[in-house]
Design a protein around this motif. Sequence first.
Motif, PDB file in Angstrom:
ATOM      1  N   TRP A 105       0.847  -1.168   0.141  1.00  0.00           N
ATOM      2  CA  TRP A 105      -0.012   0.079   0.031  1.00  0.00           C
ATOM      3  C   TRP A 105       0.837   1.387  -0.154  1.00  0.00           C
ATOM      4  O   TRP A 105       0.630   2.036  -0.757  1.00  0.00           O
ATOM      5  CB  TRP A 105      -0.980  -0.015   1.012  1.00  0.00           C
ATOM      6  CG  TRP A 105      -1.394   1.289   1.454  1.00  0.00           C
ATOM      7  CD1 TRP A 105      -1.348   2.324   2.352  1.00  0.00           C
ATOM      8  CD2 TRP A 105      -2.474   1.928   0.372  1.00  0.00           C
ATOM      9  NE1 TRP A 105      -2.219   3.514   2.013  1.00  0.00           N
ATOM     10  CE2 TRP A 105      -2.802   3.396   0.641  1.00  0.00           C
ATOM     11  CE3 TRP A 105      -2.943   1.539  -0.760  1.00  0.00           C
ATOM     12  CZ2 TRP A 105      -3.565   4.201   0.019  1.00  0.00           C
ATOM     13  CZ3 TRP A 105      -3.736   2.610  -1.682  1.00  0.00           C
ATOM     14  CH2 TRP A 105      -4.002   3.851  -0.939  1.00  0.00           C
ATOM     15  N   GLU A 106       1.904   1.240   0.663  1.00  0.00           N
ATOM     16  CA  GLU A 106       2.829   2.434   0.894  1.00  0.00           C
ATOM     17  C   GLU A 106       3.375   2.797  -0.357  1.00  0.00           C
ATOM     18  O   GLU A 106       3.474   3.972  -0.966  1.00  0.00           O
ATOM     19  CB  GLU A 106       3.861   2.286   2.033  1.00  0.00           C
ATOM     20  CG  GLU A 106       3.300   2.558   3.260  1.00  0.00           C
ATOM     21  CD  GLU A 106       4.470   2.117   4.560  1.00  0.00           C
ATOM     22  OE1 GLU A 106       5.590   2.520   4.124  1.00  0.00           O
ATOM     23  OE2 GLU A 106       4.304   1.710   5.559  1.00  0.00           O
ATOM     24  N   ALA A 129       0.622   3.924  -2.767  1.00  0.00           N
ATOM     25  CA  ALA A 129       0.373   5.271  -2.503  1.00  0.00           C
ATOM     26  C   ALA A 129       1.170   6.323  -2.889  1.00  0.00           C
ATOM     27  O   ALA A 129       0.881   7.196  -3.458  1.00  0.00           O
ATOM     28  CB  ALA A 129       0.121   5.467  -0.746  1.00  0.00           C
ATOM     29  N   ARG A 130       2.427   6.244  -2.841  1.00  0.00           N
ATOM     30  CA  ARG A 130       3.729   6.904  -3.547  1.00  0.00           C
ATOM     31  C   ARG A 130       3.436   7.050  -5.009  1.00  0.00           C
ATOM     32  O   ARG A 130       3.594   8.191  -5.462  1.00  0.00           O
ATOM     33  CB  ARG A 130       5.100   6.374  -3.038  1.00  0.00           C
ATOM     34  CG  ARG A 130       5.223   6.672  -1.317  1.00  0.00           C
ATOM     35  CD  ARG A 130       6.713   6.069  -1.117  1.00  0.00           C
ATOM     36  NE  ARG A 130       6.858   6.119   0.100  1.00  0.00           N
ATOM     37  CZ  ARG A 130       7.872   5.528   0.842  1.00  0.00           C
ATOM     38  NH1 ARG A 130       8.865   5.187   0.343  1.00  0.00           N
ATOM     39  NH2 ARG A 130       7.946   5.738   2.065  1.00  0.00           N
ATOM     40  N   ASP A 163       0.559   9.124  -6.025  1.00  0.00           N
ATOM     41  CA  ASP A 163       0.625  10.729  -5.445  1.00  0.00           C
ATOM     42  C   ASP A 163       1.882  11.175  -6.398  1.00  0.00           C
ATOM     43  O   ASP A 163       1.651  12.498  -6.628  1.00  0.00           O
ATOM     44  CB  ASP A 163       1.257  10.904  -3.863  1.00  0.00           C
ATOM     45  CG  ASP A 163       0.263  10.249  -3.044  1.00  0.00           C
ATOM     46  OD1 ASP A 163      -1.085  10.376  -3.434  1.00  0.00           O
ATOM     47  OD2 ASP A 163       0.278  10.235  -1.807  1.00  0.00           O
ATOM     48  N   ARG A 192      -3.140   6.340 -12.643  1.00  0.00           N
ATOM     49  CA  ARG A 192      -3.414   6.375 -11.268  1.00  0.00           C
ATOM     50  C   ARG A 192      -4.678   5.816 -10.741  1.00  0.00           C
ATOM     51  O   ARG A 192      -4.505   5.106  -9.533  1.00  0.00           O
ATOM     52  CB  ARG A 192      -3.379   7.936 -10.895  1.00  0.00           C
ATOM     53  CG  ARG A 192      -1.862   8.580 -11.283  1.00  0.00           C
ATOM     54  CD  ARG A 192      -2.128  10.006 -11.011  1.00  0.00           C
ATOM     55  NE  ARG A 192      -2.191  10.201  -9.416  1.00  0.00           N
ATOM     56  CZ  ARG A 192      -2.610  11.471  -8.930  1.00  0.00           C
ATOM     57  NH1 ARG A 192      -2.566  12.543  -9.925  1.00  0.00           N
ATOM     58  NH2 ARG A 192      -2.748  11.504  -7.695  1.00  0.00           N
ATOM     59  N   TYR A 213      -4.887   2.617  -7.994  1.00  0.00           N
ATOM     60  CA  TYR A 213      -5.618   2.602  -6.778  1.00  0.00           C
ATOM     61  C   TYR A 213      -6.701   1.383  -6.829  1.00  0.00           C
ATOM     62  O   TYR A 213      -6.961   0.802  -5.852  1.00  0.00           O
ATOM     63  CB  TYR A 213      -6.535   4.042  -6.870  1.00  0.00           C
ATOM     64  CG  TYR A 213      -7.476   3.978  -5.403  1.00  0.00           C
ATOM     65  CD1 TYR A 213      -6.828   4.515  -4.450  1.00  0.00           C
ATOM     66  CD2 TYR A 213      -8.749   3.963  -5.508  1.00  0.00           C
ATOM     67  CE1 TYR A 213      -7.578   4.483  -3.194  1.00  0.00           C
ATOM     68  CE2 TYR A 213      -9.604   3.947  -4.537  1.00  0.00           C
ATOM     69  CZ  TYR A 213      -8.845   4.420  -3.394  1.00  0.00           C
ATOM     70  OH  TYR A 213      -9.751   4.581  -2.153  1.00  0.00           O
ATOM     71  N   ALA A 264      -4.738  -1.423  -5.647  1.00  0.00           N
ATOM     72  CA  ALA A 264      -4.267  -1.355  -4.264  1.00  0.00           C
ATOM     73  C   ALA A 264      -5.664  -2.185  -3.443  1.00  0.00           C
ATOM     74  O   ALA A 264      -5.601  -2.840  -2.813  1.00  0.00           O
ATOM     75  CB  ALA A 264      -4.299   0.219  -3.776  1.00  0.00           C
TER      76      ALA A 264
END
Length: 183
Positions: free
Chosen positions: A64-65, A68-69, A72, A93, A97, A100
């Motif tokens: 997830w980290e 997420a990076r 972003d 993007r 998501y 994820a």
Amino acid sequence: MATRKVFTERVGPTALGVVLAAAAATLTARQRRLSAVRLRERRLELEELSVRRTALAHQQRMHWELLARAIDDPSLAAVIDTYDGSIPAAKRRQFLYANAWYAYLFHLYRAGLLDVEELLKHLREFFQSPLFREYWEASRAQRATLKQTSDEARIGRLVDALVKELDEADTEEWWVVGTPPAE
């Protein structure tokens, strides 16, 4: 001779009793040791399961980290972007998501917190989103690289079947479409 007979009659049953008592004590001790060994084995199995679940939870957090990076920062997303180059950055993007969310549900299943039926129930809902469907189709090539006997590949095939059933369903009641296989 009479003395010998009396001694044998009296001592014989006593000796037999002593031998049987000793055998019973040995058997009881052996059973206790075996029970202790089984208990230690079970504890080790449970510890191994706990370590595995902890590792899976850590892996999921890391996944997830990293996603997420990438979500972003498009320059980081380019590192893991295996989608068609014609897909706009904003949609890529969204695909990250969607990935994820899929990975989250897959890890819940793998950790034993969801069974196949519950996993497919959640995914049935996600596939009501056209974007999630686009993500699934766009990630087909990635899934094709999985080892066919892996959990990921097996679940991917189940999800492919669910999507097909949703597409072919002649009902608007999408929440009842699809029958999960028995595990």
